[in-house]
Design a protein around this motif. Sequence first.
Motif, PDB file in Angstrom:
ATOM      1  N   UNK A 160      11.120   4.462  -9.608  1.00  0.00           N
ATOM      2  CA  UNK A 160      11.670   5.102 -10.800  1.00  0.00           C
ATOM      3  C   UNK A 160      11.601   4.142 -11.970  1.00  0.00           C
ATOM      4  N   UNK A 161      11.283   4.696 -13.121  1.00  0.00           N
ATOM      5  CA  UNK A 161      11.301   3.949 -14.368  1.00  0.00           C
ATOM      6  C   UNK A 161      12.114   4.775 -15.356  1.00  0.00           C
ATOM      7  N   UNK A 162      13.176   4.168 -15.855  1.00  0.00           N
ATOM      8  CA  UNK A 162      14.075   4.844 -16.791  1.00  0.00           C
ATOM      9  C   UNK A 162      14.549   6.191 -16.248  1.00  0.00           C
ATOM     10  N   UNK A 163      14.851   6.196 -14.935  1.00  0.00           N
ATOM     11  CA  UNK A 163      15.399   7.383 -14.299  1.00  0.00           C
ATOM     12  C   UNK A 163      14.395   8.471 -13.962  1.00  0.00           C
ATOM     13  N   UNK A 164      13.115   8.202 -14.182  1.00  0.00           N
ATOM     14  CA  UNK A 164      12.087   9.200 -13.901  1.00  0.00           C
ATOM     15  C   UNK A 164      11.142   8.668 -12.825  1.00  0.00           C
ATOM     16  N   UNK A 165      10.720   9.581 -11.948  1.00  0.00           N
ATOM     17  CA  UNK A 165       9.806   9.202 -10.876  1.00  0.00           C
ATOM     18  C   UNK A 165       8.482   8.694 -11.453  1.00  0.00           C
ATOM     19  N   UNK A 166       7.985   7.630 -10.869  1.00  0.00           N
ATOM     20  CA  UNK A 166       6.687   7.067 -11.233  1.00  0.00           C
ATOM     21  C   UNK A 166       5.778   7.253 -10.014  1.00  0.00           C
ATOM     22  N   UNK A 167       4.726   8.028 -10.161  1.00  0.00           N
ATOM     23  CA  UNK A 167       3.848   8.357  -9.041  1.00  0.00           C
ATOM     24  C   UNK A 167       2.432   7.840  -9.298  1.00  0.00           C
ATOM     25  N   UNK A 168       2.074   6.705  -8.691  1.00  0.00           N
ATOM     26  CA  UNK A 168       0.724   6.194  -8.882  1.00  0.00           C
ATOM     27  C   UNK A 168      -0.308   7.078  -8.188  1.00  0.00           C
ATOM     28  N   UNK A 223       0.826  -1.215   0.000  1.00  0.00           N
ATOM     29  CA  UNK A 223       0.000   0.000   0.000  1.00  0.00           C
ATOM     30  C   UNK A 223       0.858   1.262   0.000  1.00  0.00           C
ATOM     31  N   UNK A 224       2.025   1.222   0.632  1.00  0.00           N
ATOM     32  CA  UNK A 224       2.920   2.388   0.603  1.00  0.00           C
ATOM     33  C   UNK A 224       3.395   2.669  -0.819  1.00  0.00           C
ATOM     34  N   UNK A 225       3.633   1.616  -1.597  1.00  0.00           N
ATOM     35  CA  UNK A 225       4.013   1.808  -3.002  1.00  0.00           C
ATOM     36  C   UNK A 225       2.850   2.427  -3.773  1.00  0.00           C
ATOM     37  N   UNK A 226       1.645   1.884  -3.581  1.00  0.00           N
ATOM     38  CA  UNK A 226       0.465   2.422  -4.264  1.00  0.00           C
ATOM     39  C   UNK A 226       0.168   3.865  -3.845  1.00  0.00           C
ATOM     40  N   UNK A 227       0.477   4.195  -2.594  1.00  0.00           N
ATOM     41  CA  UNK A 227       0.238   5.542  -2.071  1.00  0.00           C
ATOM     42  C   UNK A 227       1.309   6.544  -2.503  1.00  0.00           C
ATOM     43  N   UNK A 228       2.332   6.077  -3.170  1.00  0.00           N
ATOM     44  CA  UNK A 228       3.476   6.898  -3.574  1.00  0.00           C
ATOM     45  C   UNK A 228       4.269   7.380  -2.358  1.00  0.00           C
TER      46      UNK A 228
END
Length: 112
Positions: free
Chosen positions: A60-68, A50-55
């Motif tokens: 990071x994907x290809x050096x860029x932040x991924x924020x769900x 849930x912490x991952x889903x909550x951002x």
Amino acid sequence: MKLVSHGSFDSKQLALAEAILRAIRSELESVDAPPELVKQLTGSIGFSVTAILDDSRSIEVEGKALSPVITFLVGNDELEFGGGNSWMHEYVYRLLPAVFAEVNAQDGTHES
């Protein structure tokens, strides 16, 4: 699709967090893990997911932040939106007693 806020986002994220915890518990029980380990791992894995889903945990994907950002379908063309990131991880340890209450009721033990 349009984003809406009908005031039901929190109850929906609570239901999602509980469903995640129940799924984790079920999978751990299916491999006959000891009950105390099942409870401990359900909480810690549930919190991490849930912490991952909550951002709350960086991705990071290809050096860029991924924020769900979580939304819930509430009609044919409406998505219930909480106004930003969700906060399900804050509910995990409060939900654990309810997730395990039915197990305790079946074996006659009580949650402390």
